[in-house]
Design a protein around this motif. Sequence first.
Motif, short mmCIF file in Angstrom:
data_model
loop_
_atom_site.label_atom_id
_atom_site.label_comp_id
_atom_site.label_asym_id
_atom_site.label_seq_id
_atom_site.Cartn_x
_atom_site.Cartn_y
_atom_site.Cartn_z
N SER A 1 32.11 1.83 11.21
CA SER A 1 32.81 3.06 11.57
C SER A 1 34.30 2.93 11.35
O SER A 1 35.00 3.92 11.25
CB SER A 1 32.53 3.41 13.02
OG SER A 1 32.91 2.31 13.84
N ARG A 2 34.79 1.72 11.31
CA ARG A 2 36.23 1.53 11.09
C ARG A 2 36.45 0.59 9.92
O ARG A 2 35.69 -0.36 9.72
CB ARG A 2 36.88 0.93 12.34
CG ARG A 2 37.19 1.90 13.44
CD ARG A 2 38.30 1.36 14.33
NE ARG A 2 38.04 0.02 14.82
CZ ARG A 2 37.35 -0.24 15.91
NH1 ARG A 2 36.82 0.72 16.62
NH2 ARG A 2 37.17 -1.49 16.30
N PHE A 3 37.48 0.87 9.20
CA PHE A 3 37.81 0.01 8.07
C PHE A 3 39.27 -0.43 8.17
O PHE A 3 40.07 0.20 8.86
CB PHE A 3 37.62 0.76 6.75
CG PHE A 3 36.19 0.84 6.32
CD1 PHE A 3 35.66 -0.12 5.47
CD2 PHE A 3 35.37 1.85 6.77
CE1 PHE A 3 34.34 -0.06 5.07
CE2 PHE A 3 34.05 1.92 6.38
CZ PHE A 3 33.52 0.97 5.52
N ALA B 1 28.35 -3.51 2.01
CA ALA B 1 29.03 -2.49 2.81
C ALA B 1 30.45 -2.87 3.20
O ALA B 1 31.23 -2.01 3.55
CB ALA B 1 28.22 -2.21 4.06
N SER B 2 30.79 -4.14 3.14
CA SER B 2 32.05 -4.51 3.78
C SER B 2 33.28 -4.22 2.93
O SER B 2 34.36 -4.02 3.45
CB SER B 2 32.02 -5.97 4.22
OG SER B 2 31.89 -6.79 3.10
N ILE B 3 33.13 -4.21 1.61
CA ILE B 3 34.29 -3.94 0.76
C ILE B 3 34.07 -2.63 0.00
O ILE B 3 33.03 -2.45 -0.63
CB ILE B 3 34.50 -5.07 -0.27
CG1 ILE B 3 34.59 -6.43 0.41
CG2 ILE B 3 35.73 -4.79 -1.14
CD1 ILE B 3 35.83 -6.68 1.20
N THR B 4 35.03 -1.74 0.10
CA THR B 4 34.90 -0.46 -0.60
C THR B 4 36.24 -0.07 -1.20
O THR B 4 37.27 -0.69 -0.91
CB THR B 4 34.46 0.66 0.37
OG1 THR B 4 35.32 0.63 1.51
CG2 THR B 4 33.03 0.50 0.81
N ASN B 5 36.22 0.99 -1.98
CA ASN B 5 37.43 1.60 -2.56
C ASN B 5 38.33 0.62 -3.29
O ASN B 5 39.55 0.63 -3.14
CB ASN B 5 38.28 2.26 -1.46
CG ASN B 5 37.53 3.36 -0.77
OD1 ASN B 5 36.61 3.93 -1.34
ND2 ASN B 5 37.90 3.64 0.46
N PHE C 1 41.95 -2.29 -1.46
CA PHE C 1 40.53 -2.16 -1.08
C PHE C 1 40.44 -1.95 0.43
O PHE C 1 41.37 -2.23 1.17
CB PHE C 1 39.71 -3.37 -1.51
CG PHE C 1 40.15 -4.68 -0.88
CD1 PHE C 1 41.10 -5.46 -1.51
CD2 PHE C 1 39.61 -5.13 0.32
CE1 PHE C 1 41.52 -6.67 -0.95
CE2 PHE C 1 40.02 -6.34 0.88
CZ PHE C 1 40.98 -7.11 0.24
N ASN C 2 39.30 -1.46 0.83
CA ASN C 2 39.02 -1.33 2.25
C ASN C 2 38.02 -2.40 2.64
O ASN C 2 37.11 -2.72 1.89
CB ASN C 2 38.43 0.04 2.56
CG ASN C 2 39.48 1.12 2.45
OD1 ASN C 2 39.61 1.76 1.42
ND2 ASN C 2 40.25 1.28 3.50
N MET C 3 38.22 -2.92 3.83
CA MET C 3 37.28 -3.92 4.33
C MET C 3 36.82 -3.43 5.70
O MET C 3 37.63 -2.92 6.49
CB MET C 3 37.97 -5.27 4.46
CG MET C 3 37.04 -6.38 4.93
SD MET C 3 37.93 -7.92 5.24
CE MET C 3 38.12 -8.53 3.59
N ALA C 4 35.54 -3.58 5.96
CA ALA C 4 35.02 -3.14 7.25
C ALA C 4 35.70 -3.91 8.37
O ALA C 4 35.92 -5.11 8.26
CB ALA C 4 33.52 -3.37 7.31
N GLY D 1 32.59 -9.70 11.07
CA GLY D 1 33.64 -10.13 10.12
C GLY D 1 35.03 -10.02 10.70
O GLY D 1 35.20 -9.82 11.90
N PRO D 2 36.02 -10.13 9.84
CA PRO D 2 37.42 -10.12 10.30
C PRO D 2 37.78 -8.83 11.02
O PRO D 2 37.31 -7.75 10.65
CB PRO D 2 38.23 -10.21 8.99
CG PRO D 2 37.28 -10.73 7.97
CD PRO D 2 35.92 -10.32 8.38
N ASP D 3 38.58 -8.95 12.05
CA ASP D 3 39.04 -7.76 12.79
C ASP D 3 40.42 -7.35 12.29
O ASP D 3 40.96 -7.95 11.37
CB ASP D 3 39.07 -8.08 14.29
CG ASP D 3 40.12 -9.10 14.61
OD1 ASP D 3 40.40 -9.97 13.75
OD2 ASP D 3 40.69 -9.07 15.72
#
Lengths: 632, 659
Positions: B430-432, B110-114, B528-531, B552-554
């Motif tokens: 909810s936020r990326f 779930a953490s890496i998308t697009n 890429f997007n990261m959560a 994870g990272p903020d």
Amino acid sequence: MLVPYFRVSSLYSLLFFFFWSLLRPYPVFLFTCKQISEGASPYTSAAMHGRVKVKTTAQQEEEKRKEREKKLKVYVAARDACFSKRKDGVFDDEALQLTQQLLSANPDFATLWNYRREILTHLETVKDEDEAQKIYEAELSFLESCLKVNPKSYGSWHHRGWVSARLPRSNWARELSLCDRCLSLDDRNFHCWDYRRMVVKMSSVPVKQELEFTDRLIGSNFSNYSSWHYRSTLLPLLHPGSPEPPPSRCGGDPPHSCSPPSPQTHFHRVCEEQLLKEYELVQNAFFTDPNDQSAWFYYRWLLGRAEREEMISCAYVSREQERVAVTFSRPVNAQSGSLLLVLDGQPQRVEWRSVHPHFKHSPVWISDLPPGTISDIANEHNLTVHWTEKHTHRDCALYTGRSESWCRDTATDLELFRSELSVEKTSVLQSELQSVNQLQELEPLNKWCLLTIILLMRALDPLGYEKETLAHFQTLKEVDSMRSAYYSDLCSKFMIENTILKMEYAEVRVFSISDRNLTTLCHLDQLLLVTHINLSSNQLRRLPPQFAMLQCLEVVEADNNSIENLEGVYHLPKLEEVSLKNNKISTLADLQPLASCPKLRRLDLRGNPVTQTANVESELAELLPSVADLLL
Amino acid sequence: MNTFSSWSHDRASSANMATEDLPSDFDIVILGTGLTESVVAAACSRVGQRVLHLDRRSYYAGNWASFTFNGLLTWIQEQNEEPKPEEVRDWSGLTEEGEELIHLSQADSASITNLQVFSYVSEEEEEEEAANTTEEEKAADEEAVKESSETESADSKEDDEEEEGAGEEEEQPAQAEGEEPEADQPRPSPSSQSEPSRKKISYAQLVKEGRRYNIDLVSKLLFSRGSLVDLLIKSNVSRYAEFKNVTRILTYRHGNIEQVPCSRADVFASRQLSVVEKRKLMRFLTSCVEETEEQTAYHGRPYLEFLQDQQLGDNLQHFLLHSIAMVAEDTPTEEGLASTRHFLRSLGRYGNTPFLFPVYGLGEIPQCFCRMSAVFGGIYCLRHSVHCLIVDRDANRCKAVIDSRGQRISCSHIVMETSYLDRSKVATPSRFLSRAVLITDSSVLPSESDQQISMVTVPPEGGSPAVKMVELSPSSMTCIPGTYLVHLTCRSVGSAHQDLSPLVTRMFRTTESQEEDRRPSVLWSLYFNMADGTASQVEGQPLPSNVHICHGPDSALGHEDAVQQAASIFQSILPEEEFCPPAPNPEDIVYDGDNTSTGEDRGDMGQDDEQNPEQNQNQENRNQNQENQNQENPDPEQNQNQGNPELQSVGPEERPASS
């Protein structure tokens, strides 16, 4: 603290960082940071000294002590060996080795450096050039390690200079880069600055390159007197001002190959175009940090600080006293025999004396003519005083029927006090004043800014700006109360200058400066001709020895001051009246100097503690027999 | 120190996975080697806890990792792989009465998308193919990924195809709109590759020298006086790393890149500011360090309003708001001032900017902490995970774990990264963050020195979020000479590509253009997007009290969040112990077992005697190899900053004091 656990190894790291950075310009080690104490703003320029002390256990200390003892034993033994070798005149490689060991432990051992120089000079005679070159190069790398131990060692730097100069094939570029590195570690290491100047001189580094070097240093941290000062020596060479072009060979040559600077007024001039650039640079600095003094000092230098040429500014002759008084633009010693008096074409053998025995150097010198030489009022006399040290002279004619006469520069009145800031163009000064005023609006309480405004105003129009100047002095005394006495004295000086100017314009011989909060008297040499002086209602505490320069003085009013000392009322030949109401003269001894004034006949001492003394009247009658009119 | 990540990619060695069992009893089992987990691991080992630190990935640092170029390509490929179906095995044989199991997730999906990759460099021998693939690029995002994968490893094709329709993709709302922003997409044509003016770097060169890249997944900087730097110093972990100062702060304003004057020297040297502005800026910066009544009066009101009322011009407001405070216009004054102060406090400690960047990339930092943990007996296994937790039903405490080899390992605390939790237990992020990584051929603001490391702030504009950009030069040891590595980060609004590519096309050259165009060219880019870690939440049944979750990272620039998180986890595990006390120095260690030795701290970690990081490098390596046989010997470069003994032996008693 940032690094609460600053242990032994961190210290090693500190040192390590120190030298590592010699090799690689950029890496940062977290534990080796330059520390700025907590709470200090990153904008303060204060350099940090000191470091965290390392605490060790008693056991470790004991170990250390033993180690130190061992080291000391070795050290002392080596030292003794060196001394005995030197005594025996042995100049061999072994001695070189021994001194090297000792000096790397203690680079400030001057005797050993001397011995080393002896050895090296000896070796130079027995080896050929290539070998000598090798020896000296080894010496240089040894010195580099010494400088790492103590970058401020006098001995090491001096020896380096010596070696560099003797090196058969010198490599000045390397020396210059050594200076660069040292200065990047500590931009205020004056040993290194000295050495740099020597290297620059020896290797004819272009002035321009050096100027760029100061640009760099100032760019990284402008709180650096050394760089600004270096600039002030380079600029006149690179961009000489027009008024008096320096000898052409100075053009792009290294700064020190020039003939010694002429003491003339215009030597330190820089051409105007460059000057404007410098103003901009330094303004950037003091607008960025108006509390940093180095920029302000440089600014003061840029605005000019001409010295007055040494000359005879006034010659005065009095028929009645048969006396000649001469005023110089600067204090001189006229007893050296360089001041000659020619009366009606005849050189006179006269004794010159200063106005007060305190002065060996003085701007005012007087001499008595042989009795009867000029006493006949029907005769006209021509006097000339020659100042042979500077080949200048001044004539003065004493006409028939006149009891006194003088001759002085008519131009002096305007030039008199301008020398402090000596930029010629008022337009430049005007625009500078504008921008400093701008800063003052932003920083109304900055002392450097206020003081600079005062100086600029003085240079522009001392009388016109008098009111503003006084107001700024008032603010200065409030914001910098530690120096309020300094400001008071400076303000007194300016007030006196203004009063002198006013007096000159009015062409009178009365000097009146009452109720101006004067704390000190100065420029008294300008008052040689004054007959009446009014100093009432100020804060003066004494009439200083310089007061005796007022050779024509007849009346002194100094009521309502805090005067307790009358040293300067000394041998004033014409003085008749002294009014000292409400001062702090407390003993009869304080009045002693008055006894030297032959014509004193009126003395007002009302409101002084001395009047309470027993038998004061009779004592005074005895001390000052000429005084007929004594008010107590 | 480009070490851990490179060794762990060695697939061959995984075949010799240790067959011997791990010890079956630990104090703390930690899953995931991200920054937070690594700090917890170091802190716990340091005070004598027996730590087992596992990561199911083949590299250290999870989403905090740095990769070589080739490593990154592999990572991209892995991200596109379909997660293997979770094995459901019956572990009842390992449980006892009154125990129940909590199954953990075996992959982070779930953490890496697009993820999107674009290549603009000449592919030389494959020129034709490159042209073809660029056509495809227009069609769909996935194709772009495919294209790069193809060029870099043929055997990945299958994976790419599988990726279509993978569950992961369905989550991407932006996917369908993907084509729209593509319309203005660069179309690298073969002709652009023969441009004469700049020295060209080919794709083959990137791959060939890819080892010299260290490409961070998260882009952050260390505040010189931030909590991470303080922790590194305090714990002596700093000895494992080397740092560089960020050399300049830039900002993007009116279409230009400008330097932000923030230190005294910058302000002095700045040519953009008038002297009066200089004074105002300096005065503001010095005055805002302390709280004044005037400032309190603005509490709750926007920071911008406060700045405006300070009579600061537009220039200065821009610098102060976007580059120094790095807050939005409507951020309340107290918050704006707090971040301004944070910036200013860090300024001047190490240099003219408040930021540090670790040489060889940010992925070094978690590894340094892991190393500290290993030095104090922590045991490390990569490609090793935990299948399930064994929970004591009555006490609601986790007693043990079952690892991926079916071994039961008892422990008293579990620390894990969010992604290890079963998907059903975690809310969908909810936020990326939107991320872009560019390899470019020159700096956005060329200067005399090519050693610049720049931080660029791009203020929000017309609905697009504020972007933080870090440009790394080869001096940071993260890219090869002649190239720059640019990281862009912002909070996601759409996909990373939607959020960031408009800015990239404005600031960089992605298409063939006129010669006058002085913008740097993009050679290769990754989006890429990261959560956003701070947005992840544990859902459903509460976890046992001794299971601690790290997110994870903020999105912040600094590392405050991770350090604070680690400290609070440590605090709840070991409330009595000091958090990361300084590791002993060689001088402090007494070798005859003397009680005063700090080695004592490690209590019963008897398996390796007195270790200290300075002197027992080899022992440490041996230790790690022993426990974790798929690791190779660390790069000798690691010893680089340990100091040259010769240099240490000479040294003045103090730095030259200024006269």
